[in-house]
Each structure stands twice: as structure tokens, then as C-alpha cells.
Design an enzyme around this catalytic site. Structure first.
Site, mmCIF file in Angstrom:
data_model
loop_
_atom_site.group_PDB
_atom_site.id
_atom_site.type_symbol
_atom_site.label_atom_id
_atom_site.label_comp_id
_atom_site.label_asym_id
_atom_site.label_seq_id
_atom_site.Cartn_x
_atom_site.Cartn_y
_atom_site.Cartn_z
ATOM 1 N N ASP A 295 0.855 -1.180 0.000
ATOM 2 C CA ASP A 295 0.000 0.000 0.000
ATOM 3 C C ASP A 295 0.891 1.230 0.000
ATOM 4 O O ASP A 295 2.047 1.176 0.438
ATOM 5 C CB ASP A 295 -0.902 -0.006 1.242
ATOM 6 C CG ASP A 295 -1.991 1.068 1.217
ATOM 7 O OD1 ASP A 295 -2.235 1.646 0.136
ATOM 8 O OD2 ASP A 295 -2.580 1.337 2.277
ATOM 9 N N HIS A 296 0.363 2.329 -0.503
ATOM 10 C CA HIS A 296 1.073 3.600 -0.457
ATOM 11 C C HIS A 296 0.748 4.299 0.864
ATOM 12 O O HIS A 296 -0.404 4.643 1.109
ATOM 13 C CB HIS A 296 0.646 4.495 -1.635
ATOM 14 C CG HIS A 296 1.155 4.028 -2.956
ATOM 15 N ND1 HIS A 296 0.391 4.069 -4.109
ATOM 16 C CD2 HIS A 296 2.358 3.518 -3.323
ATOM 17 C CE1 HIS A 296 1.105 3.603 -5.122
ATOM 18 N NE2 HIS A 296 2.295 3.258 -4.669
ATOM 19 N N PHE A 470 -5.197 4.518 0.446
ATOM 20 C CA PHE A 470 -6.268 3.647 -0.072
ATOM 21 C C PHE A 470 -5.868 2.884 -1.332
ATOM 22 O O PHE A 470 -6.665 2.731 -2.245
ATOM 23 C CB PHE A 470 -7.553 4.457 -0.334
ATOM 24 C CG PHE A 470 -7.842 5.531 0.686
ATOM 25 C CD1 PHE A 470 -7.915 5.236 2.034
ATOM 26 C CD2 PHE A 470 -8.037 6.847 0.288
ATOM 27 C CE1 PHE A 470 -8.172 6.223 2.973
ATOM 28 C CE2 PHE A 470 -8.298 7.845 1.223
ATOM 29 C CZ PHE A 470 -8.366 7.534 2.571
ATOM 30 N N HIS A 471 -4.632 2.360 -1.357
ATOM 31 C CA HIS A 471 -4.163 1.627 -2.538
ATOM 32 C C HIS A 471 -3.689 0.209 -2.208
ATOM 33 O O HIS A 471 -2.624 -0.207 -2.665
ATOM 34 C CB HIS A 471 -3.002 2.382 -3.207
ATOM 35 C CG HIS A 471 -3.346 3.734 -3.719
ATOM 36 N ND1 HIS A 471 -2.388 4.675 -4.034
ATOM 37 C CD2 HIS A 471 -4.539 4.322 -3.991
ATOM 38 C CE1 HIS A 471 -2.971 5.781 -4.456
ATOM 39 N NE2 HIS A 471 -4.283 5.587 -4.435
ATOM 40 N N PRO A 472 -4.428 -0.592 -1.438
ATOM 41 C CA PRO A 472 -3.961 -1.945 -1.144
ATOM 42 C C PRO A 472 -3.978 -2.833 -2.388
ATOM 43 O O PRO A 472 -4.946 -2.816 -3.155
ATOM 44 C CB PRO A 472 -4.949 -2.447 -0.095
ATOM 45 C CG PRO A 472 -6.199 -1.675 -0.353
ATOM 46 C CD PRO A 472 -5.747 -0.319 -0.816
#
Length: 538
Positions: A295-296, A470-472
Site C-alpha cells: 500500500d502507499h 487507499f491503494h492496497p
């Protein structure tokens, strides 16, 4: 028990990928396609008004409401972990930013042995889905399903930040999506005339009247059964009523980086120790299910400013709020048409990096965290994330109950390289804010605070102000090695008729926002599924 019949394609999850798959696969009139969504229809007004993300995140009407486990890298904090629970999935609650990533990302996938996943291979799929407001050329397409437009508002502070970046050697650009996204520009967004353009509008609605496509909402899948390497049927509830589905052709998991590994584990596929501890019988050992979570992590430095309007100021009075509402009502413009982040900057924290390694989401506002009120002072946020983190986490079930949240542990900042990038990113942010272009606005660091100066202090500060962007991805990693979850054709290893088609299959996270790459994966996956069906028919 309600019997929903037998289907050629059963797609679990009507998020971004599921909507694409439903559209493309149902183009063939000879197949029956069933799309299942645990959430409801996307008829909630705040989905469609861009600023409505503030009312969607954490709202059980449209968000699963996940939280992470206590994360050592965040100094023991737990985070809200929004995931869309509605038609359109995360595209109904996300930041609407259209970002493909870098050519380097996909060429690295190809170098891992994934033939057909290099930049030149995937670019046609990006172009196929795109309906760009202005460009139709070798890099961009028009006439596709996914609308891409300019934002409808600019800000003096953000223009000054771009100038300050240029004064620090970061050039201005006009296009983040040509393969090299180094530079600064206002983000282009998935909107149409000031309204969110989610996956349901883009892909599902054009296919809604096809007789061979059925979309079922409030459909909670508990598990699927399999025999001899083939999925046979699904157990689920529809609006609370028990139901059953027969899989005649393929089962396609498109429940995302959290939902897809969760469903595999609930069905008895995964690490036997994890399954046993969770009360699930292990039916097929697969040690890497749910592992490799990437994730980021965004760090959110906040600076107080003067002499220019911010959203904090505009929204602090009833007059300002009325003006904001009127702007949107009359022109579909102003702050209500804003994406959560307006200005993007891609930069290198160290010149030794081959391509940009951090991304800024710059906002003319500040708040303690999403869902809370704006700060009562003029401020801006220069959020920055490490594009290629080395830290790896996991997603695992903790109960046989499909309504129980899985354990989500990103393990942010567990890799030494990520700590170094985090410290350097804060230093770079301070240099940008100290540039001549920003001085008329008298920036004053509010978070993390100017007292954090040493490497150790800055890493601690990163843990204090870091949060998910919110980038899983990557919990069902695609690869050619035996430990990968799916192969290059997105088939679950060891099974004949199960695929995973969503962000969970990314071998490594892309250098930017992840919605557009998920569309691409589903476009390419759809072609693969149809090709394989044609080959079987012959």
C-alpha cells in the site's frame, strides 16, 4: 434456500474490476453472466457529488468500514481502511484520480517473467477504456467507457506550489499518463461535467439491459465449494436470505485486495495454520494467499499559510458554505466539484532513482483526518507517498464468519529503505515550502513540526502523520513462480476454473493511484477469459 441457478461466469464483487468484467464478458450473447455485489446500488447522492467522498468514507451505507491492526511502523496506531461496499466499489468512494503509473512498473512485471504485461502490451487496454476529454493519439483514447476530464477549479496556493517545485528542479508537465510521470500538474479525474464517473456508470449501466447479464446486490458470499480443482457452487445470502449458485463455467473473484483473499481463505484455501486458528477446515494448502500486501503510505505535512484563500477559510462561515453550494448548483464547479486532491507532483527524493519515487497529493485544506472537520485556520496539506514501498503486510481471516473483518496489517515502514524515503520526503517537502514562490504565503509548518530534524526523529514523525492513501494491492500476487497465487492468465494455481481479476493480482504496486491499472487488468483479463473459452470450444 433460494436457488439462483447455473451460470457460465460468476463474478464476485461489483467494484471497478467486476463492472468491467460484467460488461466485456456479457458482450458474448451465448454466455450467462452473474455479477454479485455485497453492497447496494450506487444511488446514494454523495457518491456522485465529488466532495461527497467526505460523507462516504466510514459510512456503512457504502464502505466496509475496515480498520487495520495496530501497526508498529505507525507507532502503534490503527487506521481506518476504507473499501467500497456498493456498485462501483472503491470507484464510488475514491479520489477519482486517473493515473496509470509508469511504463517502468509494467516493464518490471514483464521482467519477472509475465509475458504480455509490459507497458507496450497494456497500453492498448488503457486506451481502449479511456474517453479522454481532449486527446486521441498514441497514448490516449476517446470513445471508451471511462471518462477522463480536467478538474473544474484551480487554486492560487497550488499554482505557487508548482512554481516552488520548479525552483527545486521538478518540472511542470501536462500529462502524468504517458509512461513517465515526473513533474507537476493538476490531476485529471474520472468525472463527467462535475459528477463522479464510477465503474458502475462507465461499464455496468451500458450493459444493464442485456438479457444474459444479471446483477444481484446485497449478495454476501460466505464460501465456495470445489472438487477436483474446479469450483462447483457458492453459498451466500441475498438480502439476508440463504441462496446457492452453481458454477457451470468460471468463478471470477473480483472482491479486491481485501475481499478476494478473504473469500479464498473462508473456502478453505490458504495457509493451514491461519485457517485452523480461524476455525476453517483447510482443504487446499496455499501459503501465499493474503500475503504480500502493499500500500502507499501517505505522509501528511500541514503548513499554516496566509494571504491566499484555502478551503478551511471558505468553509468556515455560512456565507462561504452558501457560495460553495451555489457554485456547484449553477456551474458544477467550485469546491464541491473537487477531487480530494487537486495538484499532483511526482519527484525523486534522491537523484539515483531511475524514475520518480514519490507522489504528492497537494490540497488547499487541512484536517486532522478524513471525516473530521477542517482545521480552524488557513492551511494547506502537501501529502506525499513512497511509490514503491518495500514493506510487506498481510490480510487474513480471523473467523469462519464472512461478516467478521479480516486482520489487515500493512507493516508500514518495516523496511529500512521505506524509512529512508519517508525522512527524505519530509525534507523535500520542507525545501519546496521554503522556495521563493511560497514565501508570499508565509508558510509555517504545523505537522509534523519543525522540531523533527534528525533521521530518527523524521521516521518517528512519519509514523505519527502517516496514513493509507487507499491503494492496497498484491494479496493474490500474479507471477510465474510456484509461490505466486495466480499465473499470467490470472488463473488460481492448482485450479481449472477459478480466476482472480482485481488489484490483488498486481505483482508489485504501480507508481501512482491504482484505479486505472485495475480497469486495465480487468480489460486484459476479460480478453484472456474469452480467448480461453473460444479455445476450449474448439
Amino acid at each position: 434456500m433460494r436457488d439462483l441457478g447455473a451460470w457460465d461466469y460468476v463474478i464476485v464483487g461489483a467494484g471497478t474490476a467486476g463492472c468491467v468484467l460484467a460488461n466485456r464478458l456479457s458482450e458474448d450473447p451465448d454466455v450467462k453472466v452473474l455479477l454479485l455485489e455485497a453492497g447496494k446500488k450506487d444511488n446514494y447522492i454523495w457518491i456522485h457529488i465529488p466532495v461527497g467522498y467526505l460523507y462516504c468514507i466510514g459510512n456503512p451505507r457504502v464502505d466496509w468500514g475496515f480498520t487495520t491492526a495496530s501497526d508498529p511502523g505507525l507507532n502503534g496506531r490503527s487506521l481506518l481502511y476504507p473499501r467500497g461496499k456498493v456498485l462501483g466499489g472503491c470507484s464510488s468512494i475514491n479520489g477519482m484520480i486517473y493515473m496509470r503509473g509508469q511504463a517502468w512498473d509494467y516493464d518490471q512485471w514483464r521482467q519477472l517473467g509475465l509475458t504480455g504485461w509490459g507497458w507496450d502490451d497494456v497500453l492498448p487496454y488503457f486506451r481502449k477504456s479511456e474517453d479522454h476529454y481532449a486527446w486521441d493519439n498514441d497514448l490516449h483514447g476517446q470513445g471508451g467507457n471511462l471518462r477522463v476530464e480536467e478538474q473544474r477549479m484551480t487554486w492560487e496556493l497550488l499554482d505557487a506550489f508548482r512554481d516552488a517545485c520548479e525552483q527545486n528542479g521538478i518540472p511542470k508537465t501536462t500529462d502524468f499518463n504517458g509512461g513517465d510521470n515526473l513533474g507537476s500538474a493538476y490531476f485529471q479525474v474520472n468525472q463527467k461535467s462535475g459528477l463522479r464517473w464510477n465503474g458502475a456508470k462507465a461499464f455496468l449501466r451500458p450493459a444493464a439491459n442485456r438479457p444474459n447479464l444479471n446483477v444481484v446486490t446485497e449478495a454476501h458470499v460466505s464460501r465456495f465449494s470445489f472438487e477436483n480443482g474446479r469450483a462447483t457452487d457458492l453459498d451466500l445470502t441475498v438480502a439476508g436470505e440463504a441462496a446457492k449458485i452453481t458454477v457451470n463455467g468460471e468463478l471470477i473473484l473480483s472482491a479486491g485486495a481485501i475481499g478476494s483473499p478473504q473469500l479464498l481463505e473462508l473456502s478453505g484455501i490458504g495457509n493451514p495454520e491461519v485457517l485452523k486458528k480461524s476455525g476453517v477446515e483447510a482443504k487446499h494448502e496455499f501459503m501465499s494467499i493474503g500475503e504480500n500486501l502493499q500500500d502507499h503510505l501517505q505522509l501528511r505535512p500541514v503548513f499554516k499559510v496566509r494571504n491566499a484563500p484555502t478551503l478551511n477559510d471558505m468553509a468556515s462561515t455560512w456565507f462561504g458554505k452558501a457560495k460553495i453550494g451555489l457554485d456547484y448548483l449553477l456551474r458544477r464547479s467550485g469546491p464541491m466539484a473537487m477531487a480530494p486532491s487537486q495538484l499532483g507532483v511526482f519527484a525523486k527524493t534522491d537523484p539515483s532513482f531511475e524514475t520518480a519515487n514519490v507522489e504528492y497529493h497537494v490540497q488547499p485544506l487541512s484536517l486532522p483526518k478524513f471525516g473530521e472537520p477542517l482545521h480552524p485556520f488557513s492551511a494547506m496539506t502537501a501529502s506525499v507517498c513512497n511509490l514503491r514501498p518495500e514493506s510487506r503486510g498481510h490480510v487474513h481471516i480471523t473467523s469462519p464468519d464472512r461478516s467478521a473483518q479480516p486482520e489487515i496489517l500493512p507493516n508500514y515502514l518495516s523496511a529500512e529503505a521505506d524509512k529512508r524515503v519517508a525522512a527524505d520526503a519530509i525534507r523535500l517537502t520542507r525545501r519546496i515550502m521554503a522556495a521563493p514562490a511560497m514565501q508570499p504565503y508565509e508558510p509555517e509548518e504545523f505537522l509534523p513540526g519543525p522540531d523533527y530534524t534528525s533521521e530518527e526523529d523524521l521516521v518517528k514523525a512519519a509514523g505519527n502523520i502517516g496514513t493509507t492513501i487507499f491503494h492496497p494491492v498484491s494479496t493474490c500476487r500474479m507471477g510465474v513462480d510456484e509461490k505466486s497465487v495466480v499465473d499470467g492468465r490470472l488463473k488460481l494455481r492448482g485450479f481449472d476454473n477459478i480466476r482472480v481479476v482485481d488489484a490483488s493480482v498486481m505483482p508489485n504496486i504501480t507508481s501512482g493511484n491504482t484505479n486505472a491499472p485495475t480497469v486495465m487488468i480487468a480489460e486484459k483479463g476479460s480478453d484472456m477469459i474469452r480467448e480461453d473459452r473460444r479455445q476450449l470450444a474448439h
